[in-house]
Design a protein around this motif. Structure first.
Motif, PDB file in Angstrom:
ATOM      1  N   UNK A  18       0.896  -1.415  -0.019  1.00  6.28           N
ATOM      2  CA  UNK A  18      -0.003  -0.007  -0.305  1.00  6.28           C
ATOM      3  C   UNK A  18       1.033   1.209   0.072  1.00  6.28           C
ATOM      4  N   UNK A  19       1.966   1.110   0.929  1.00  2.12           N
ATOM      5  CA  UNK A  19       2.982   2.347   0.893  1.00  2.12           C
ATOM      6  C   UNK A  19       3.711   2.594  -0.458  1.00  2.12           C
ATOM      7  N   UNK A  20       3.969   1.203  -0.849  1.00  2.70           N
ATOM      8  CA  UNK A  20       4.787   1.132  -2.166  1.00  2.70           C
ATOM      9  C   UNK A  20       4.006   1.528  -3.316  1.00  2.70           C
ATOM     10  N   UNK A  21       2.624   1.664  -4.101  1.00  7.80           N
ATOM     11  CA  UNK A  21       1.521   1.753  -4.708  1.00  7.80           C
ATOM     12  C   UNK A  21       0.479   2.809  -4.313  1.00  7.80           C
ATOM     13  N   UNK A  22       0.833   3.951  -5.457  1.00  8.11           N
ATOM     14  CA  UNK A  22       0.590   4.798  -5.197  1.00  8.11           C
ATOM     15  C   UNK A  22       0.724   5.604  -6.619  1.00  8.11           C
ATOM     16  N   UNK A  23       0.892   6.861  -6.612  1.00  5.83           N
ATOM     17  CA  UNK A  23       0.849   7.783  -6.923  1.00  5.83           C
ATOM     18  C   UNK A  23       2.005   8.169  -8.341  1.00  5.83           C
ATOM     19  N   UNK A  24       2.924   7.231  -7.515  1.00  7.20           N
ATOM     20  CA  UNK A  24       4.427   6.753  -8.062  1.00  7.20           C
ATOM     21  C   UNK A  24       3.856   6.124  -8.945  1.00  7.20           C
ATOM     22  N   UNK A  25       2.929   4.828  -8.995  1.00  2.37           N
ATOM     23  CA  UNK A  25       2.913   3.932 -10.270  1.00  2.37           C
ATOM     24  C   UNK A  25       2.233   4.590 -11.392  1.00  2.37           C
ATOM     25  N   UNK A  26       1.005   4.976 -10.869  1.00  6.18           N
ATOM     26  CA  UNK A  26       0.307   5.834 -11.981  1.00  6.18           C
ATOM     27  C   UNK A  26       0.711   6.990 -12.669  1.00  6.18           C
ATOM     28  N   UNK A 255       4.295  -6.590  -6.594  1.00  8.45           N
ATOM     29  CA  UNK A 255       3.600  -5.743  -7.020  1.00  8.45           C
ATOM     30  C   UNK A 255       3.077  -4.683  -7.122  1.00  8.45           C
ATOM     31  N   UNK A 256       4.091  -4.487  -7.341  1.00  9.57           N
ATOM     32  CA  UNK A 256       4.691  -2.889  -7.170  1.00  9.57           C
ATOM     33  C   UNK A 256       4.735  -2.097  -8.678  1.00  9.57           C
ATOM     34  N   UNK A 257       5.507  -3.312  -9.532  1.00  3.50           N
ATOM     35  CA  UNK A 257       6.313  -3.566 -10.049  1.00  3.50           C
ATOM     36  C   UNK A 257       5.018  -3.771 -11.842  1.00  3.50           C
ATOM     37  N   UNK A 258       4.732  -4.488 -11.748  1.00  2.00           N
ATOM     38  CA  UNK A 258       2.922  -4.948 -12.264  1.00  2.00           C
ATOM     39  C   UNK A 258       2.299  -4.148 -12.025  1.00  2.00           C
ATOM     40  N   UNK A 259       1.971  -2.701 -11.387  1.00  2.00           N
ATOM     41  CA  UNK A 259       1.052  -2.221 -11.432  1.00  2.00           C
ATOM     42  C   UNK A 259       1.497  -1.244 -12.018  1.00  2.00           C
ATOM     43  N   UNK A 261       3.727  -1.204 -15.144  1.00  2.02           N
ATOM     44  CA  UNK A 261       3.763  -1.600 -16.267  1.00  2.02           C
ATOM     45  C   UNK A 261       2.083  -1.802 -16.436  1.00  2.02           C
ATOM     46  N   UNK A 262       1.858  -1.778 -15.768  1.00  2.00           N
ATOM     47  CA  UNK A 262       0.161  -2.130 -16.238  1.00  2.00           C
ATOM     48  C   UNK A 262      -0.261  -0.736 -16.582  1.00  2.00           C
ATOM     49  N   UNK A 263      -0.338   0.340 -15.502  1.00  3.28           N
ATOM     50  CA  UNK A 263      -0.285   1.912 -16.089  1.00  3.28           C
ATOM     51  C   UNK A 263      -0.246   2.144 -17.153  1.00  3.28           C
ATOM     52  N   UNK A 264       1.301   1.616 -17.530  1.00  4.02           N
ATOM     53  CA  UNK A 264       1.789   1.892 -18.453  1.00  4.02           C
ATOM     54  C   UNK A 264       1.529   1.770 -19.598  1.00  4.02           C
ATOM     55  N   UNK A 265       0.870   0.236 -19.449  1.00  4.45           N
ATOM     56  CA  UNK A 265      -0.026   0.228 -20.554  1.00  4.45           C
ATOM     57  C   UNK A 265      -2.045   0.320 -21.032  1.00  4.45           C
ATOM     58  N   UNK A 266      -1.686   1.670 -19.845  1.00  7.71           N
ATOM     59  CA  UNK A 266      -2.690   2.250 -19.735  1.00  7.71           C
ATOM     60  C   UNK A 266      -2.969   3.674 -20.987  1.00  7.71           C
ATOM     61  N   UNK A 267      -1.921   4.283 -19.893  1.00  8.03           N
ATOM     62  CA  UNK A 267      -1.601   5.286 -20.233  1.00  8.03           C
ATOM     63  C   UNK A 267      -1.053   5.815 -22.035  1.00  8.03           C
ATOM     64  N   UNK A 268      -0.386   4.717 -22.213  1.00  8.28           N
ATOM     65  CA  UNK A 268      -0.130   5.222 -23.978  1.00  8.28           C
ATOM     66  C   UNK A 268      -0.314   4.671 -24.682  1.00  8.28           C
ATOM     67  N   UNK A 269      -0.894   3.865 -24.388  1.00  6.47           N
ATOM     68  CA  UNK A 269      -2.388   3.156 -25.958  1.00  6.47           C
ATOM     69  C   UNK A 269      -2.862   4.742 -26.095  1.00  6.47           C
ATOM     70  N   UNK A 270      -3.048   4.755 -24.757  1.00  5.02           N
ATOM     71  CA  UNK A 270      -4.205   5.709 -25.004  1.00  5.02           C
ATOM     72  C   UNK A 270      -3.557   7.551 -25.362  1.00  5.02           C
ATOM     73  N   UNK A 271      -2.995   7.443 -25.577  1.00  8.62           N
ATOM     74  CA  UNK A 271      -1.742   8.183 -25.256  1.00  8.62           C
ATOM     75  C   UNK A 271      -1.967   9.049 -26.919  1.00  8.62           C
ATOM     76  N   UNK A 272      -1.195   8.032 -27.267  1.00  7.36           N
ATOM     77  CA  UNK A 272      -1.100   7.646 -28.858  1.00  7.36           C
ATOM     78  C   UNK A 272      -1.972   8.118 -30.038  1.00  7.36           C
ATOM     79  N   UNK A 273      -3.395   6.911 -29.548  1.00  9.69           N
ATOM     80  CA  UNK A 273      -4.636   6.667 -29.470  1.00  9.69           C
ATOM     81  C   UNK A 273      -5.881   8.381 -29.825  1.00  9.69           C
ATOM     82  N   UNK A 274      -4.927   8.900 -29.247  1.00 13.17           N
ATOM     83  CA  UNK A 274      -6.012  10.366 -28.912  1.00 13.17           C
ATOM     84  C   UNK A 274      -5.168  11.255 -29.203  1.00 13.17           C
ATOM     85  N   UNK A 275      -3.550  11.325 -29.805  1.00 16.30           N
ATOM     86  CA  UNK A 275      -2.745  12.259 -30.142  1.00 16.30           C
ATOM     87  C   UNK A 275      -1.902  13.562 -28.734  1.00 16.30           C
ATOM     88  N   UNK A 276      -1.957  12.053 -27.944  1.00 17.80           N
ATOM     89  CA  UNK A 276      -1.034  13.646 -26.593  1.00 17.80           C
ATOM     90  C   UNK A 276       0.110  12.530 -27.108  1.00 17.80           C
TER      91      UNK A 276
END
Ligand code: PFF
Length: 452
Positions: A18-26, A255-259, A261-276
């Motif tokens: 809980x301490x590790x996973x936070x805004x640092x990941x997402x 847990x921290x690393x998986x979260x 990387x998953x956050x990256x998998x949400x953000x970048x495909x979406x960013x490229x998709x909408x041109x950010x």
């Protein structure tokens, strides 16, 4: 003095995670990845987690559980009448500074919870999200109100005590956050044009690697794993003897690393998709994510509403379990070292962080013109803590646990609660004593241009 304890094994893992996973990941991982060229940064990051982060996390656990004290108390106990206590103090200061600017971003998540609740995302296009983030973060009042609200929330959980506050909130929220993140990955990958984002994340371009990439990856690893400032050391002081420290460290880092990387998998495909642009910086998550909800569930507004609300709520909760851990380091220090009541200690921490947090928040808006060495207050706090203070703290923790702490204590701590093989123990010692100090120093020297 009788100290509190985490009640169960799963509680130990979840509270530390809980301490590790936070805004640092997402929030921070995607923006650092975006600014440092994508996949190559992630590879270096993973190397830092494994070779620098893991040994230091195990060391913090050993120091904390053996001494059963706050970070400075721990060094006073393990190395009485030496200067090592300053390493504990360094950690308290670092945590304090991180909490100040981290709470600003945590406050932003609450604004987004509110926005989601009031259905404010519906019908907007990508440029609207960008404009509304800019106008919100530069507004002199709203972010300050959320900042104060978030710090007070942390404060009241802290004074309710360790077990009830920290453990319970982590147990419920972590698995839920994980589920919703996995679901969002699928949504993001289904957007038109998302392949480019995937390529950015998975195909390393080493020509983009500079000394700053290494410093950024190392800093991100320390920040995301909550290492280098005695936070996990303070948590480990609440562990009991049945906790297997090595296993716990691997679970938390996993847990921290998986979260992340998953956050990256949400953000970048979406960013490229909408041109950010992926190197958009601190606003990346806040302008990219609302698009995911709109584009993926645009036809079914109820789903867009429910998922965006749940996501921001869980993100705020993830931030909360991290701010609690940051606050706890300083509160435990004032409480145990100066004999303040927990309540008084917590008020001191909350008050000072609020003051610094206000400066950080305003530095993104009305005080944008005020810069120190080219940094706004906000960026300065982020740079100094994540890229300098945490790795330096980690360097000295490694030297302490590797060279000064009695080998017998280290071995006993690693062998209780199920233990580890002798080989793993030897590998840990070797990496901690030689690789970690050399590795961290090399990254610093490289940044200073010594090798170029
Ligand atoms: N690890 C937290 C995150 O990734 O959001 C931030 C953090 C918490 C950093 C506690 C350092 C710390 F001691």
């Amino acid at each position: 003095m009788k100290r509190a304890n985490f009640g169960s094994k799963i509680g130990v893992v979840l509270a530390s995670a809980g301490s590790a996973v936070g805004l640092g990941n997402v929030w921070r991982f995607p923006y650092e990845t975006g600014q440092n060229g994508g996949a190559a940064f992630i590879l270096i990051y993973l190397g830092c987690v494994l070779l620098l982060g893991m040994p230091i996390m195990i060391s913090e656990f050993i120091i904390g559980r053996h001494s059963q004290a706050n970070t400075t108390g721990a060094y006073k106990f393990l190395a009485p009448n030496t200067h090592w206590k300053w390493l504990g103090f360094w950690g308290v200061m670092t945590g304090f500074l991180i909490l100040s600017y981290y709470s600003v971003v945590a406050g932003w998540t609450l604004e987004y919870v509110m926005e989601a609740l009031l259905n404010g995302f519906t019908g907007k296009i990508p440029s609207d999200f960008e404009a509304s983030f800019v106008s919100f973060s530069q507004n002199p009042w709203r972010p300050l109100l959320w900042l104060a609200f978030f710090l007070l929330l942390t404060h009241f959980i802290i004074i309710k005590g360790v077990e009830k506050g920290i453990e319970r909130s982590s147990k419920i929220m972590m698995p839920m956050l994980f589920l919703i993140i996995v679901m969002l990955v699928f949504c993001s990958l289904s957007l038109d044009g998302s392949e480019k984002g995937l390529e950015f994340l998975l195909k390393p371009d080493f020509s983009k690697v500079t000394s700053g990439t290494f410093l950024g990856a190392m800093g991100q690893a320390f920040f995301s794993l909550s290492l280098g400032m005695g936070c996990l050391c303070t948590y480990a002081s609440y562990f009991n003897k049945n906790t297997n420290l090595t296993k716990t460290a691997f679970s938390v880092a996993g847990i921290d690393t998986v979260i992340a990387v998953l956050a990256g998998l949400i953000i970048f495909p979406a960013a490229f998709s909408v041109g950010i642009e992926p190197d958009k910086g601190a606003s990346l998550v806040f302008i990219t994510l609302p698009n995911v909800f709109q584009s993926a569930f645009g036809d079914v507004p109820v789903l867009a509403y429910v998922f965006s609300l749940m996501f921001y709520l869980l993100l705020a909760l993830a931030a909360l379990t991290s701010t609690i851990s940051l606050h706890e380091v300083a509160t435990a220090y004032l409480h145990e070292e100066f004999g303040f009541s927990r309540k008084k200690a917590a008020w001191c921490v909350t008050g000072c962080c609020l003051f610094l947090g206000v400066l950080c928040s305003l530095s993104l808006g009305v005080f944008q013109w005020f810069k120190i060495a080219g940094f706004t207050f906000f960026d300065l706090f982020d740079f100094v803590t994540a890229k300098l203070m945490l790795p330096l703290g980690g360097l000295f923790i490694a030297i302490f646990a590797g060279w000064f702490l009695d080998k017998k204590i280290v071995k006993d701590e690693m062998m209780t609660g199920g233990g580890v093989s002798v080989r793993l123990f030897m590998a840990y010692r070797f990496v901690l004593r030689y690789f970690v100090p050399v590795g961290i120093s090399a990254i610093f020297l490289n940044e200073l241009g010594v090798f170029s």
